[in-house]
Design an enzyme around this catalytic site. Structure first.
Site, mmCIF file in Angstrom:
data_model
loop_
_atom_site.group_PDB
_atom_site.id
_atom_site.type_symbol
_atom_site.label_atom_id
_atom_site.label_comp_id
_atom_site.label_asym_id
_atom_site.label_seq_id
_atom_site.Cartn_x
_atom_site.Cartn_y
_atom_site.Cartn_z
ATOM 1 N N ARG A 1 -12.388 3.947 -2.218
ATOM 2 C CA ARG A 1 -11.502 4.899 -2.887
ATOM 3 C C ARG A 1 -12.253 5.611 -4.021
ATOM 4 N NH1 ARG A 1 -6.021 2.624 -5.353
ATOM 5 N NH2 ARG A 1 -7.261 2.104 -7.168
ATOM 6 N N ARG B 1 -11.787 7.933 -9.151
ATOM 7 C CA ARG B 1 -10.997 7.438 -10.279
ATOM 8 C C ARG B 1 -11.897 6.782 -11.310
ATOM 9 N NH1 ARG B 1 -5.535 4.132 -8.858
ATOM 10 N NH2 ARG B 1 -6.369 2.820 -10.510
ATOM 11 N N ARG C 1 3.880 -6.438 -14.700
ATOM 12 C CA ARG C 1 2.561 -7.024 -14.492
ATOM 13 C C ARG C 1 2.318 -8.210 -15.416
ATOM 14 N NH1 ARG C 1 -0.265 -1.829 -12.624
ATOM 15 N NH2 ARG C 1 -2.254 -2.480 -11.761
ATOM 16 N N LYS D 1 -0.721 -1.107 -2.489
ATOM 17 C CA LYS D 1 0.654 -1.028 -3.015
ATOM 18 C C LYS D 1 1.169 0.402 -3.059
ATOM 19 C CE LYS D 1 -0.135 -2.730 -7.171
ATOM 20 N NZ LYS D 1 -1.560 -3.086 -7.130
ATOM 21 N N ARG E 1 -10.511 -5.748 -13.329
ATOM 22 C CA ARG E 1 -9.095 -5.569 -12.973
ATOM 23 C C ARG E 1 -8.617 -6.715 -12.077
ATOM 24 N NH1 ARG E 1 -8.954 -0.326 -10.243
ATOM 25 N NH2 ARG E 1 -6.694 -0.476 -10.243
HETATM 26 P P1 AMP Z 1 -2.569 0.991 -10.989
HETATM 27 O O1 AMP Z 1 -2.635 2.397 -10.527
HETATM 28 O O2 AMP Z 1 -1.238 0.346 -10.726
HETATM 29 O O3 AMP Z 1 -3.711 0.153 -10.486
HETATM 30 O O4 AMP Z 1 -2.698 1.016 -12.599
HETATM 31 C C1 AMP Z 1 -3.824 1.584 -13.220
HETATM 32 C C2 AMP Z 1 -3.915 1.141 -14.670
HETATM 33 O O5 AMP Z 1 -2.743 1.546 -15.383
HETATM 34 C C3 AMP Z 1 -4.011 -0.362 -14.900
HETATM 35 O O6 AMP Z 1 -5.332 -0.871 -14.738
HETATM 36 C C4 AMP Z 1 -3.529 -0.450 -16.344
HETATM 37 O O7 AMP Z 1 -4.517 0.005 -17.248
HETATM 38 C C5 AMP Z 1 -2.403 0.566 -16.366
HETATM 39 N N1 AMP Z 1 -1.114 -0.044 -15.973
HETATM 40 C C6 AMP Z 1 -0.353 0.262 -14.872
HETATM 41 N N2 AMP Z 1 0.756 -0.478 -14.846
HETATM 42 C C7 AMP Z 1 0.719 -1.284 -15.939
HETATM 43 C C8 AMP Z 1 1.578 -2.297 -16.433
HETATM 44 N N3 AMP Z 1 2.715 -2.644 -15.803
HETATM 45 N N4 AMP Z 1 1.230 -2.904 -17.594
HETATM 46 C C9 AMP Z 1 0.104 -2.563 -18.250
HETATM 47 N N5 AMP Z 1 -0.768 -1.641 -17.810
HETATM 48 C C10 AMP Z 1 -0.471 -1.001 -16.661
#
Ligand code: AMP
Length: 194
Positions: free
Chosen positions: A127, A133, A88, A13, A144
């Site tokens: 990654r 990360r 989300r 994404k 996740r």
């Molecule tokens: P991502 O980089 O999009 O995979 O997001 C990494 C982490 O950020 C997720 O595993 C959540 O802990 C937090 N996060 C990102 N976007 C959201 C969201 N819309 N709602 C809740 N937590 C989020």
């Protein structure tokens, strides 16, 4: 133009969001990136969010919604934005509608990247080796994926009912996926909206 990009963790994404945002001249807004920046700067938001990110859990809706409301209120997002990683949860979907509707705006499309679970877990492990990360360990990656299926996959149904889903095969190299998205998403309509 107001677009959302969705897909399980590791679907690519973030990379696609950056390419598309550049193509359309709108900001790519990644909630994950905003959280990570705040964590690394140890801001109050970062201190609140860190334990959720580290565990692979979602940050509570109130915190996330306030952050997105502030970000899409910034001048560079006035004519449009591409949201990566938000909404989300179904509650976030409603909240987002409430943020844009008063100004007469709507979501124009929701791009759904479709990928095979084993393939995305493999991508995330790769990654993890490259970027290191904190939430890319195998247990947390699996957690996740689980949370995505429980809480976020239902959004695809909700947006399908509104006729907004543009489904795209997310496997293959980055440029190929970008051109698939651009041809799946009706560009003439998109440009008219701009
Ligand atoms: P991502 O980089 O999009 O995979 O997001 C990494 C982490 O950020 C997720 O595993 C959540 O802990 C937090 N996060 C990102 N976007 C959201 C969201 N819309 N709602 C809740 N937590 C989020």
């Amino acid at each position: 133009m107001r677009i959302i990009i969705m897909g399980p963790p590791g679907a690519g994404k973030g990379t696609q969001a950056k390419h598309l945002a550049q193509h359309f001249g709108i900001p790519a807004i990644s909630t994950g990136d905003i959280f990570r920046t705040n964590v690394s700067l140890a801001t109050p938001l970062g201190l609140d969010a860190k334990r959720y990110l580290d565990a692979g859990e979602y940050v509570p809706d109130e915190i996330t919604n306030d952050m997105v409301r502030d970000r899409i209120g910034e001048p560079d997002a006035a004519t449009g934005f591409l949201l990566d990683g938000y909404p989300r949860t179904l509650a976030q979907v409603e909240e987002l509608d409430g943020m844009i509707e008063p100004a007469g705006h709507v979501i124009d499309a929701v791009i759904s990247l479709v990928v095979d679970e084993d393939e995305v877990v493999e991508r995330l492990l790769k990654r993890a080796r490259i970027e290191g990360r904190a939430d890319d360990t195998e247990d947390i990656i699996r957690r996740r994926q689980e949370i995505y299926l429980e809480q976020t996959a239902p959004l695809i149904d909700a947006y399908s009912k509104q006729g907004l889903i543009v489904e795209v095969d997310g496997l293959g190299d980055v440029d190929k996926v970008t051109s698939r998205i651009l041809s799946a998403y009706d560009l003439s309509d998109a440009e008219a909206i701009c």
